[in-house]
Write an enzyme that holds these catalytic residues in place. Structure first.
Site, PDB file in Angstrom:
ATOM      1  N   VAL A  68       0.771  -1.090  -0.011  1.00  0.00           N
ATOM      2  CA  VAL A  68       0.017  -0.113  -0.011  1.00  0.00           C
ATOM      3  C   VAL A  68       0.965   1.309   0.169  1.00  0.00           C
ATOM      4  O   VAL A  68       1.588   1.364   0.781  1.00  0.00           O
ATOM      5  CB  VAL A  68      -1.055   0.079   1.129  1.00  0.00           C
ATOM      6  CG1 VAL A  68      -1.867   1.119   1.278  1.00  0.00           C
ATOM      7  CG2 VAL A  68      -1.969  -1.257   1.244  1.00  0.00           C
ATOM      8  N   ALA A 113       4.760   4.189   2.918  1.00  0.00           N
ATOM      9  CA  ALA A 113       3.906   3.138   2.230  1.00  0.00           C
ATOM     10  C   ALA A 113       4.262   1.818   3.072  1.00  0.00           C
ATOM     11  O   ALA A 113       4.947   1.904   4.144  1.00  0.00           O
ATOM     12  CB  ALA A 113       4.768   2.680   0.932  1.00  0.00           C
ATOM     13  N   LYS A 114       3.623   0.642   3.043  1.00  0.00           N
ATOM     14  CA  LYS A 114       3.848  -0.552   3.778  1.00  0.00           C
ATOM     15  C   LYS A 114       3.585  -1.672   2.867  1.00  0.00           C
ATOM     16  O   LYS A 114       2.702  -1.772   1.941  1.00  0.00           O
ATOM     17  CB  LYS A 114       3.148  -0.621   4.905  1.00  0.00           C
ATOM     18  CG  LYS A 114       3.602  -1.199   6.033  1.00  0.00           C
ATOM     19  CD  LYS A 114       4.720  -0.497   6.860  1.00  0.00           C
ATOM     20  CE  LYS A 114       5.222  -1.453   8.291  1.00  0.00           C
ATOM     21  NZ  LYS A 114       6.534  -0.537   8.782  1.00  0.00           N
ATOM     22  N   GLY A 115       4.191  -2.672   3.309  1.00  0.00           N
ATOM     23  CA  GLY A 115       3.661  -4.126   2.594  1.00  0.00           C
ATOM     24  C   GLY A 115       3.683  -5.348   3.640  1.00  0.00           C
ATOM     25  O   GLY A 115       4.202  -5.168   4.770  1.00  0.00           O
TER      26      GLY A 115
END
Length: 424
Positions: A68, A113-115
């Site tokens: 995201v 952001a992040k995953g």
């Protein structure tokens, strides 16, 4: 409602619900920029991917992965990747949004952001773990890159996983791209000081907060929840400053010693399968009793949502240092404020990791690397300047440090959004 938001149904204390509540509280302090506030409540982009691999026994397994990008107004996305069986899209959305605020709070030229992958890495062999990492990287490769979105380690990921991600991305673009991830091994463009950076940032902000409270670290009692890189490093630095680590909780349980736990023995024990409770230098107590341990400083450094309203009423701490992301739910935040407990929020307190990740990214582009002393000096200066700026804002508006942090960060984010304008 956007298509991304239609996939999540946040509750008041869920990660995304907590983030939205934090944004709502800061809107009155944004002035004319408040017209852009809805930008903060909508992730720019969310990618959901299938991650199929062939297991060692020949079967085919499928895992769900996410990346995201919450906001890119101030620069490329920045944020870790976590491998955990409870990862959800809503959690990753919230974590990406907190990264947007965090990078702006310390004035780094990044967005958030992040995953994550919904997987239990402990159940995978090393070969299977590599396959999951490489396939996931290939799937999200369409939106990551050194100038667009730079992943990093998070829960259950490390330098080796970053090396696999960097190699996979590099093979797909036809050239070595060390800057696509941070938190890499040193000989692949990693930075000195990166492993301890988040814990060091917790200590640096905690030391300044204690000074302002008139709390002497010599003899101060510290309780730490979560004893990985963040919690253990912060504990060691506080112990070096003369504090006593009186309680530690990890995934195996809670251990206490009112005279102070011997970290020289506890840290190695916590790295074994037996965890912290296998250490013989303290008493094992019920996990819920951790929140009532007599302490001056509480460091939640595990997962989000740990300090509930009930636990906020129990704690005896004067100072809470949020080593984890989103560990305090909004109702608990209010209770702590009413009780006079100072909270140094996650988006500044644990920003040491992303700050040194920024240093690594810069060093990769220049192919010129700094020594660890220089890293630590630069880190301490950025963290202190950011905290002092936020503290001045809190004093000016008579608001909590969390709301002040959001006020400073969101002003920077929305000013960038306004000045860039809307295209087309």
């Amino acid at each position: 409602m956007s298509s991304i938001l239609s996939y999540v149904q946040p509750t008041a204390n869920s990660p995304w619900g907590t983030y939205l509540s934090q944004v709502d509280r800061v809107i009155p302090y944004l002035g004319d920029l408040a017209r852009w506030a809805e930008t903060l409540k909508r992730p720019k982009r969310a990618l959901i991917v299938d991650v199929p691999i062939e297991m060692d026994d020949g079967s085919i397994a499928h895992f769900e992965g996410y990346r995201v990008q919450h906001n890119l107004s101030r620069g490329p996305g920045k944020g870790g990747v976590r491998f955990h069986p409870d990862v959800t899209l809503e959690e990753v959305m919230a974590l990406s949004a907190w990264m947007t605020v965090k990078t702006a709070a310390v004035n780094l030229p990044y967005g958030g952001a992040k995953g994550g992958i919904r997987v239990d890495p402990k159940k995978l062999s090393l070969k299977e773990l590599e396959k999951v990492t490489r396939r996931y990287t290939s799937e999200i490769g369409i939106i990551i890159g050194p100038h667009s979105d730079i992943p990093a380690p998070d829960v259950n990921t490390n330098a080796q996983i970053m090396a696999w991600m960097m190699d996979t991305y590099s093979m797909n673009v036809g050239g070595t791209a060390t800057g696509v991830v941070t938190g890499k091994p040193l000989h692949l463009g990693g930075s000195l000081g990166r492993v301890k950076a988040t814990g060091r940032g917790v200590f640096v902000t905690g030391r300044e907060a204690a000074r302002r409270l008139g709390l002497d670290l010599r003899g101060a009692r510290v309780a730490v929840q979560g004893f990985g890189n963040v919690g253990s490093v912060a504990a060691e630095l506080f112990a070096e400053a003369g504090a006593k680590i009186v309680a530690v909780q990890d995934h195996t349980g809670t251990i206490v010693n009112e005279n102070g736990l011997d970290l020289a023995g506890l840290v190695p024990a916590s790295r074994t399968d037996g965890g912290a409770v296998s250490f013989k230098g303290g008493d094992v107590i019920d996990n819920e009793a951790f929140w009532e341990v007599a302490c001056d400083i509480l460091i939640p450094a595990a997962l989000e949502g740990q300090i509930t309203a009930e636990r906020a009423q129990k704690t005896k701490a004067r100072l809470v240092l949020e080593g984890a992301n989103g560990p305090t739910v909004p109702t608990a935040d209010d209770i702590l404020a009413e009780r006079g407990v100072l909270v140094v929020p996650d988006v500044i307190c644990n920003a040491g990791g992303v700050t040194v990740s920024y240093f690594e990214w810069v060093q990769d582009f220049s192919s010129f690397f700094w020594d660890e002393d220089e890293i630590n000096v630069r880190l301490d200066r950025i963290m202190m300047n950011a905290l002092n700026n936020i503290w001045d804002t809190a004093d000016k508006h008579k608001i909590t440090l969390r709301t002040a942090t959001y006020a400073v960060a969101c002003e920077r984010i929305l000013m960038a959004r306004q000045e860039r304008g809307l295209y087309p």
